[in-house]
Enzyme design. Structure first.
Site, PDB file in Angstrom:
ATOM      1  N   GLU A  19      10.012   4.303  -1.313  1.00  0.00           N
ATOM      2  CA  GLU A  19       9.306   3.049  -1.463  1.00  0.00           C
ATOM      3  C   GLU A  19      10.170   1.822  -1.229  1.00  0.00           C
ATOM      4  OE1 GLU A  19       9.155   5.443  -3.620  1.00  0.00           O
ATOM      5  OE2 GLU A  19       7.072   5.991  -3.813  1.00  0.00           O
ATOM      6  N   SER A  23       6.786  -2.883  -3.179  1.00  0.00           N
ATOM      7  CA  SER A  23       5.983  -2.946  -1.968  1.00  0.00           C
ATOM      8  C   SER A  23       5.034  -1.779  -1.946  1.00  0.00           C
ATOM      9  CB  SER A  23       6.891  -2.950  -0.740  1.00  0.00           C
ATOM     10  OG  SER A  23       6.140  -3.062   0.426  1.00  0.00           O
ATOM     11  N   LYS A 294       4.428  -1.505  -7.981  1.00  0.00           N
ATOM     12  CA  LYS A 294       5.293  -0.355  -7.737  1.00  0.00           C
ATOM     13  C   LYS A 294       4.521   0.670  -6.925  1.00  0.00           C
ATOM     14  CE  LYS A 294       8.406  -2.242 -10.383  1.00  0.00           C
ATOM     15  NZ  LYS A 294       7.845  -3.590 -10.235  1.00  0.00           N
ATOM     16  N   ASP A 295       5.261   1.408  -6.134  1.00  0.00           N
ATOM     17  CA  ASP A 295       4.617   2.293  -5.177  1.00  0.00           C
ATOM     18  C   ASP A 295       4.168   3.610  -5.789  1.00  0.00           C
ATOM     19  OD1 ASP A 295       4.769   0.500  -3.133  1.00  0.00           O
ATOM     20  OD2 ASP A 295       6.668   1.245  -2.379  1.00  0.00           O
ATOM     21  N   LYS A 296       3.556   4.398  -4.927  1.00  0.00           N
ATOM     22  CA  LYS A 296       2.830   5.567  -5.385  1.00  0.00           C
ATOM     23  C   LYS A 296       3.716   6.786  -5.626  1.00  0.00           C
ATOM     24  CE  LYS A 296      -1.041   8.526  -4.037  1.00  0.00           C
ATOM     25  NZ  LYS A 296      -2.150   8.693  -3.093  1.00  0.00           N
TER      26      LYS A 296
END
EC number: 5.4.99.-
Length: 662
Positions: A19, A23, A294-296
C-alpha cells in the site's frame, strides 16, 4: 551516494502490491463479512481517499466509491436495488475464475517502466523475497500529529453515568430492531411501530424508551394502553432530516460530542470499514472523521472519531464483526481532520528471502541512511491495460468521448467476470441501460458512469461523468500528475544524479525557491523538490524544465495554462520531495519452517495474551522483518523496492512467478 538503473531481478512470488502510506490499494477480493448472531439481521456489510500529501496542494486524493452518492426521484429505487444486490452478492464464482486466469490476464498490466519508475539510489545487489504473501505480513500503525503511534491496547468503555446500559442494547429483539429500522429509514408505509412490554414494569418501559431513542435517532416514543396491555409506540418526531442528525437533547452536555476510538481492521480499506460501521449503527457515514485512509490488504490501526455515538454502542460491535476491533475510547470536543497526521509506522515481513546477511545489512543501512526515490507507486495507476493516467489526460484535454471510451471499453487485464460482460455489452450496443443490467454491483465507477449516461444521455457526457464521486473523478487527473512527476524525476536523476544542482527547487516554508550556485553546498538531495504540473507552481531552472514542457506538449496540453473549463479539473500543482529517508528504521532476519506461521504479534494478539513467536537459529526459510515510519503520501512499496531492487508491478511479479504459484 550512488545511483543505479533498474535491472532485471527475480522475485519468488507475485503477491499483491504494497500500500501507499494513506492511499488506495489495488482492488482485491476479500472474504465476505462474517456476522455473529448477536448482530441485526439487517446489518449487512455495505459496499479507498488518501490524506492530503504533506506540502501538496492537490484538490483531492484518490478515493474509493462511497455510498451516499446518487441521483434523485427515479434513481432512488435503483439505488435501493443496488444496495440489496451488492450486499447479497456471492463472489465465490468470480474468485475461482480469477484464480484460473490471473497470471495470463496480468500480462497486459503495467510495469514500473510504463509509469516512469526506473532509478534506484543505492548500489547494493538486490535479492528476492515474497512480498505480502499474507496480508498479516503488512501492518500499519497511524502516527498522530502529536507523534503518538496508534495502538489498540484497551477495550474498556469509559465510565459514564449517562451512557446506555447493556440492557438498552439487548432489550429489543432482532425482529423489533428490524421493524424500528424500517420505520426510521422510511422503508415502509407504517407511521409507527408498537412494541408490547412483556413482564411490564416501569423500569423495563424506561429501558425500552431509552433503547429506541438511543439506537434509532429521529424516533420518539410514548406509552399506550391497548386492551389491558402496555405498548411502547415509536414514531417519527420530524422529517427525514432527523435521520442524519443525532438527537441533540439525548447527549449529555458534560460529555464531548465526539467519541474517538482506535480501529483495528484486517483486509478492509478505511472507507469500506466506515460503511460497515455506519450500517450497523444505522447512521450516515459522514458523521465519522479520520486523519487518513488506510489500505485494504493489510492489518491497519488508526484513530477514528464519530459524532454522538457512545463508546458502549461502539464496543458492542466487537461482538458482532469479524476482522474489526474497536477500543481505546475517549470523548473529545472536536472531530479528526484529514491530513492531520505525521505519517504511518510500518511493520513489513518479506518471506523466503535469498539475500545473505551481508546483503540485507547493506540494503537496510542504505534505506536508513539514504532512503529511496519518492516515486508514486504502481497502485496509483490501476491494474488493467487502461491506466488511470490515460483517463486523467483525456479529462485535461477535454476529450470526453475518449474519457467514456477509456473507462467503459473492453480491456485485457484482471477484472471480475460481470465487468467483462458489462464492457462487452457496451461495446456491442452503446446502450448504457443494457450495459448497466450486466452489473450486479453498480457503485463501481463503471456503474456510476453508465447510470449518468442513462440519465443525461450521450450528448451530456460531462454531467454523466459528474455522477461519479468527486474524489474518484479527481483520482484520474492526480494519476496523470503522478505519471508526469515520476517520469520527470527519473530524468532529473539521469541528468544530474543524486546531488543538488543550481536551478533545483527547495521549499522554504510552503514556498518553492531556486538553489543558486553559491548555495548548493547548503542543501542535500533530501531537500530538493519537484513540481506536479499545475498553474500555481514553478519549474526547475535547468534542462528538466524543458522536459516538462515537451512531455505535456506531446500530450496536447499547455503547461502555461493548466486551468480547465470545469473548475474541479483545474490543476494548481504541488511540490514533492525527490528522496525520502524513512524514520525509526530497524530490522531483523528470522528463520522459520512453516510458511503460514505469523512472524510477529499484532495488537489483537497482544490483547489476547498470545506469546510472541519464538524463532530457531536455523530453519527452512529466512524472512526479513522491517520496521520504518513514512510521512503521508509516500509509498511503502517504493521503500521495499529499494531494498529488494525489484519491479513492484503485479505484471512483473506474476510473470516471474507463475511457475511458483502453480
Amino acid at each position: 551516494m550512488e545511483m543505479t538503473e533498474m535491472t532485471g531481478v527475480s522475485l519468488k512470488r507475485g503477491s499483491l502490491a504494497v500500500e501507499d502510506n494513506d492511499s488506495v490499494a489495488p482492488a482485491e477480493e476479500a472474504k465476505r463479512q462474517k456476522v455473529s448472531e448477536c448482530c441485526l439481521t439487517t446489518g449487512r456489510a455495505g459496499l479507498e481517499n488518501a490524506s492530503p500529501p504533506s506540502g501538496e496542494n492537490v484538490l483531492g486524493p484518490p478515493g474509493a466509491v462511497s455510498a451516499g452518492e446518487g441521483t434523485e426521484n427515479s434513481d432512488a429505487r435503483l439505488e435501493e436495488e443496488e444496495e440489496e444486490e451488492e450486499d447479497g452478492l456471492s463472489e465465490e464464482g468470480d474468485e475461482e475464475e480469477e484464480a484460473e486466469s490471473f497470471a495470463d490476464m496480468m500480462k497486459h498490466g503495467l510495469t514500473e517502466l510504463d509509469v516512469g519508475i526506473t532509478k534506484f539510489v543505492s548500489s547494493h545487489q538486490g535479492f528476492s523475497g515474497i512480498l505480502k504473501e499474507r496480508y498479516s505480513d503488512f501492518v500499519v500503525h497511524e502516527i498522530g500529529k502529536d507523534g503518538r503511534v496508534s495502538h489498540l491496547d484497551d477495550l474498556s468503555v469509559p465510565v459514564d453515568e449517562e451512557a446506555p446500559s447493556e440492557d438498552m442494547l439487548t432489550v429489543l429483539t432482532a425482529e423489533e430492531k428490524q421493524s424500528l429500522e424500517e420505520l426510521q429509514l422510511f422503508k415502509n408505509k407504517e407511521t409507527s411501530v408498537a412494541i408490547e412490554v412483556i413482564e411490564d414494569t416501569k423500569e423495563k418501559r424506561t429501558v425500552i424508551h431509552q433503547a429506541i431513542k438511543s439506537l434509532f435517532p429521529g424516533l420518539e416514543t410514548k406509552t399506550e394502553d391497548r386492551e389491558g396491555k402496555k405498548y411502547i409506540v415509536a414514531y417519527h418526531t420530524a422529517g427525514r432530516k432527523a435521520l442524519a442528525n443525532p438527537r441533540k437533547h439525548s447527549w449529555p452536555k458534560s460529555r464531548g460530542s465526539y467519541c474517538h476510538f482506535v480501529l483495528y481492521k484486517e483486509n478492509k480499506d478505511t472507507m469500506d470499514a466506515i460503511n460497515v460501521l455506519s450500517k450497523y449503527l444505522r447512521v450516515k457515514p459522514n458523521i465519522f472523521s479520520y486523519m487518513g485512509t488506510k489500505d485494504k490488504r493489510a492489518i491497519t490501526v488508526q484513530e477514528i472519531a464519530v459524532l454522538k455515538i457512545t463508546a458502549q454502542r461502539l464496543a458492542h460491535l466487537n461482538k458482532c464483526l469479524m476482522n474489526f476491533k474497536l477500543g481505546n475510547f475517549s470523548y473529545q470536543k472536536n472531530p479528526l481532520k484529514l491530513g492531520e497526521l505525521q505519517g504511518n509506522q510500518f511493520t513489513v515481513v518479506l518471506r523466503n528471502i535469498t539475500g545473505t546477511d551481508a546483503q540485507v545489512q547493506q540494503a537496510m543501512n542504505s534505506l536508513k541512511e539514504i532512503g529511496f526515490i519518492n516515486y508514486y507507486g504502481m497502485q496509483r495507476f490501476g491494474t488493467t491495460a487502461v491506466p488511470t493516467y490515460q483517463v486523467g489526460r483525456a479529462i485535461l484535454q477535454n476529450s470526453w468521448a475518449e474519457v467514456m471510451d477509456l473507462i467503459l471499453k473492453p480491456r485485457s487485464g484482471a477484472e471480475k467476470g460481470y465487468l467483462v460482460k458489462c464492457r462487452e455489452e457496451w461495446a456491442r450496443t452503446r446502450d448504457p441501460a443494457a450495459a448497466l443490467r450486466k452489473l450486479p454491483v453498480r457503485r463501481c465507477v463503471e456503474g456510476q458512469l453508465l447510470r449518468g449516461l442513462s440519465k443525461y444521455g450521450m450528448k451530456n457526457m460531462v454531467s454523466a461523468f459528474g455522477i461519479i464521486p468527486r474524489n474518484n473523478r479527481l483520482m484520474y487527473i492526480h494519476s496523470y500528475q503522478s505519471y508526469v512527476w515520476n517520469n520527470m524525476v527519473s530524468k532529473r536523476i539521469e541528468e544530474y544524479g543524486l546531488k543538488p544542482v543550481p536551478g533545483d527547487l527547495v521549499l522554504k516554508g510552503a514556498t518553492a525557491t531556486y538553489i543558486e550556485e553559491e548555495d548548493v553546498d547548503n542543501y542535500s538531495i533530501h531537500d530538493v523538490v519537484m513540481p506536479l504540473p499545475g498553474f500555481d507552481v514553478i519549474y526547475p531552472k535547468h534542462k528538466i524544465s524543458e522536459a516538462y514542457r515537451e512531455m505535456l506538449t506531446a500530450d496536447n496540453l499547455d503547461i502555461d495554462n493548466m486551468r480547465h473549463k470545469i473548475r474541479d479539473y483545474s490543476l494548481s500543482g504541488a511540490y514533492r520531495k525527490v528522496v525520502i529517508r524513512p524514520q525509526n528504521v530497524s530490522w531483523e532476519v528470522v528463520a522459520y519452517d512453516d510458511p503460514k506461521i505469523p512472524l510477529f504479534n499484532t495488537d489483537v494478539d497482544n490483547l489476547e495474551g498470545k506469546p510472541p513467536p519464538v524463532f530457531a537459529s536455523e530453519g527452512k526459510y529466512r524472512a526479513l522483518k522491517m520496521d520504518f515510519a513514512l510521512p503521508p503520501s509516500t509509498y511503502a512499496t517504493m521503500a521495499i523496492r529499494e531494498v529488494l531492487k525489484m519491479d513492484t508491478s503485479i505484471k512483473n511479479q506474476t510473470q516471474l512467478n507463475t511457475a511458483w504459484l502453480r
